[in-house]
Write an enzyme that holds these catalytic residues in place. Structure first.
Site, mmCIF file in Angstrom:
data_model
loop_
_atom_site.group_PDB
_atom_site.id
_atom_site.type_symbol
_atom_site.label_atom_id
_atom_site.label_comp_id
_atom_site.label_asym_id
_atom_site.label_seq_id
_atom_site.Cartn_x
_atom_site.Cartn_y
_atom_site.Cartn_z
ATOM 1 N N ASP A 117 1.474 -11.564 6.928
ATOM 2 C CA ASP A 117 2.059 -10.736 5.859
ATOM 3 C C ASP A 117 3.432 -10.204 6.266
ATOM 4 O OD1 ASP A 117 0.072 -9.376 7.611
ATOM 5 O OD2 ASP A 117 0.946 -7.572 6.748
ATOM 6 N N GLY B 83 0.802 -1.212 0.000
ATOM 7 C CA GLY B 83 0.000 0.000 0.000
ATOM 8 C C GLY B 83 0.835 1.261 0.000
HETATM 9 P P1 AMP Z 1 2.582 -2.882 7.932
HETATM 10 O O1 AMP Z 1 1.943 -2.574 9.233
HETATM 11 O O2 AMP Z 1 3.633 -1.900 7.523
HETATM 12 O O3 AMP Z 1 3.044 -4.290 7.820
HETATM 13 O O4 AMP Z 1 1.423 -2.691 6.833
HETATM 14 C C1 AMP Z 1 0.262 -3.483 6.783
HETATM 15 C C2 AMP Z 1 -0.521 -3.124 5.546
HETATM 16 O O5 AMP Z 1 -0.976 -1.780 5.599
HETATM 17 C C3 AMP Z 1 0.254 -3.245 4.243
HETATM 18 O O6 AMP Z 1 -0.638 -3.672 3.251
HETATM 19 C C4 AMP Z 1 0.714 -1.835 4.007
HETATM 20 O O7 AMP Z 1 0.975 -1.601 2.647
HETATM 21 C C5 AMP Z 1 -0.489 -1.035 4.492
HETATM 22 N N1 AMP Z 1 -0.107 0.310 4.936
HETATM 23 C C6 AMP Z 1 0.502 0.656 6.089
HETATM 24 N N2 AMP Z 1 0.691 1.989 6.161
HETATM 25 C C7 AMP Z 1 0.210 2.514 5.013
HETATM 26 C C8 AMP Z 1 0.111 3.842 4.476
HETATM 27 N N3 AMP Z 1 0.566 4.907 5.139
HETATM 28 N N4 AMP Z 1 -0.447 3.979 3.257
HETATM 29 C C9 AMP Z 1 -0.908 2.918 2.570
HETATM 30 N N5 AMP Z 1 -0.857 1.647 3.019
HETATM 31 C C10 AMP Z 1 -0.311 1.446 4.221
HETATM 32 MG MG MG Z 2 4.116 -5.377 6.638
#
Ligand code: AMP
Ligand code: MG
Length: 491
Positions: free
Chosen positions: A267, A103
């Site tokens: 994930d 994302g």
């Molecule tokens: P994470 O917590 O970094 O593992 O992210 C979990 C999910 O949320 C993944 O699909 C990321 O791409 C999405 N995500 C986290 N932060 C953002 C953001 N600021 N904008 C878009 N997608 C996000």
């Molecule tokens: Mg992640």
């Protein structure tokens, strides 16, 4: 994926002195959305990991040029054949989310390093994609620096991990409760194939896509299954067994070091076994089975002592995506999956035993080693010492050393094993990224003062070497700090 892309806005290509591959994108188009980074108002390369650049065969001087900076932001397509956002699913805190994906991330492509290995070059914070689900696609400088310093510390500690090549500030102010500087991390991994990637393949493309993903993962991580090519269920059993061993080994190292990942969603679990996503992670100081720091882990699902069981749970989610590949009939596949998961606890225990034996400088096969380790863990639970300091004190032990409270009798017994102190000094660190030090470094850097960050980075990336004049970096946080300490996904 026949979805809209933003690749029509490429600036005029500036030539790069290397070429990336696009194996994931070409092997798995259904899981790849062609994309590029967003334009940044005032990008600045703040950190460049020159050692890692050399390891990858990248010229640091070129990376510093305007074309290099564009490349590091996903804006210069000349070295790439196809930049993509990867699709993946995942169980987040036990809840299945069918479509997560990159994302705010991009896979620039894979680079063939001079040592022959293929590594992903990947961006985090590079702007919105079709997987952004309404979020801004950006990342804040603080959490990006946190990932940089902790992943590089983990690497220096010998833990399999993604690495950090560069940090760029974007010149953008972003909203995270307050207004903070935006940044992009350039991350390197042997791949970004996650348990969640298999979950995504399974639900969107069935057995055909699952098989192609598995074959791609095998070619990236377990080439011995291709030479000669193992066929049939044995091929995928072989893959799963290797993933299990890699993950067990990594988590056993976390446990030995007191590392708490904090967000072990499927994930965030890589097939390679590399540690990924340093959001709410922390090094525990005072040993506590129940230690949990993440602000969103309200039920302690990912607490320190649960990590081995959680990796087992994540591996069970992986094996269930492979069922049709694991047997000639569905029943066979199910039986094989159950058999495989039946071996998990014992195999983890063996990995943990090897890690702990190493940490205590004794042979894992020494008679009595198991009891020695068991007694050590019981004492850690009973007395909650600072884990890093205790392990290091043992590594530097001499006849004049003074035993910490409660450990006297155990130390006498341990000494009778004639532990290999020199070996211990190579695996038990003096410096880990202690929470108060990380926070101090990040706060200063976010304000524009990078001195504390660079000092801490240089210590935790040479963690076994004593540096005179830096005694405070060996010490635990001030009284009470750890009790209230909270980490945030901080995205
Ligand atoms: P994470 O917590 O970094 O593992 O992210 C979990 C999910 O949320 C993944 O699909 C990321 O791409 C999405 N995500 C986290 N932060 C953002 C953001 N600021 N904008 C878009 N997608 C996000
Ligand atoms: Mg992640």
């Amino acid at each position: 994926m026949s979805t809209p892309t933003n690749t029509d806005r490429f600036p005029a290509p500036s030539p790069a002195p290397f070429k990336l591959e696009a194996r994931f994108a070409s092997d798995l188009p259904e899981m790849s959305a062609a994309w590029q980074g967003e334009e940044q108002p005032a990008p600045e390369l703040m950190l460049l990991n020159e050692d890692l650049a050399h390891l990858l065969g990248l010229d640091p001087d070129w990376l510093r040029t305007p074309a290099g900076v564009e490349f590091l932001l996903g804006l210069n397509p000349s070295p790439t054949t196809k930049m993509v956002a990867q699709g993946y699913a995942g169980h987040q805190f036990g809840q299945f989310v069918p479509s997560l994906g990159d994302g705010r991330a991009l896979l620039l492509g894979e680079i063939q390093a001079p040592d022959g290995t293929l590594r992903d070059l990947h961006l985090k914070g590079s702007g919105r994609t079709q997987f952004s689900r309404g979020a801004d696609g950006r990342a804040a400088l603080g959490p990006i620096l946190r990932e940089y310093i902790i992943s590089e510390a983990m690497h220096a500690l010998g833990v399999p991990t993604t690495r950090s090549l560069a940090v760029l500030t974007t010149g953008r102010k972003i909203q995270r409760g307050q207004v903070v500087p935006g940044a992009v991390l350039v991350r390197v991994a042997t791949s970004h194939i996650r348990v969640g990637s298999f979950q995504y393949a399974n639900i969107t493309g069935g057995i055909d896509l699952s098989r192609r993903l598995a074959d791609h993962a095998i070619s990236r991580h377990f080439p011995e299954l291709d030479e000669p090519r193992t066929e049939g269920p044995d091929r995928y059993v072989g893959m799963f067994n290797r993933v299990m061993d890699a993950q067990n080994q990594t988590v056993a190292q976390w446990m030995r070091l007191g590392f708490i990942h904090g967000v072990m969603n499927t994930d965030n679990t890589l097939i390679s076994g590399e540690t990924i996503d340093y959001g709410p992670c922390a090094f525990m100081e005072r040993y506590r089975d129940g230690a949990v720091f993440s602000s969103i882990d309200t039920h302690g699902r990912y607490r320190y002592s649960s990590q081995p069981a959680i990796i087992g749970w994540n591996l069970a989610r992986l094996v269930e995506t492979l069922l049709p590949l694991l047997g000639e009939t569905p029943d066979d596949g199910m039986d094989t999956a159950q058999e495989l998961m039946g071996t998990y606890a014992d195999r983890y225990q063996k990995a943990f035993h090897r890690e702990m034996a190493g940490s205590l400088g004794v042979s894992p096969d020494a008679p009595g080693a198991e009891e020695l380790i068991g007694a050590y863990v019981s004492l850690l639970r009973a007395h909650s010492p600072d884990l890093t300091m205790l392990n290091r004190a043992l590594s530097d032990w001499s006849e004049d050393s003074v035993a910490p409270e409660g450990f006297g009798e155990w130390i006498t017994h341990w000494w009778s094993f004639t532990p290999d102190l020199e070996a211990m000094q190579r695996i038990n660190p003096i410096y880990v990224p202690r929470n108060h030090l990380v926070e101090e470094a990040l706060d200063d850097a976010t304000e524009g003062d990078w001195e504390a960050f660079h000092t801490l980075l240089s210590l935790v990336t040479n963690p076994f070497e004593h540096r005179p004049g830096h005694e405070r970096f060996e010490q635990p946080s001030p009284e009470g700090f750890e009790d209230d300490y909270m980490t945030y996904c901080g995205t």
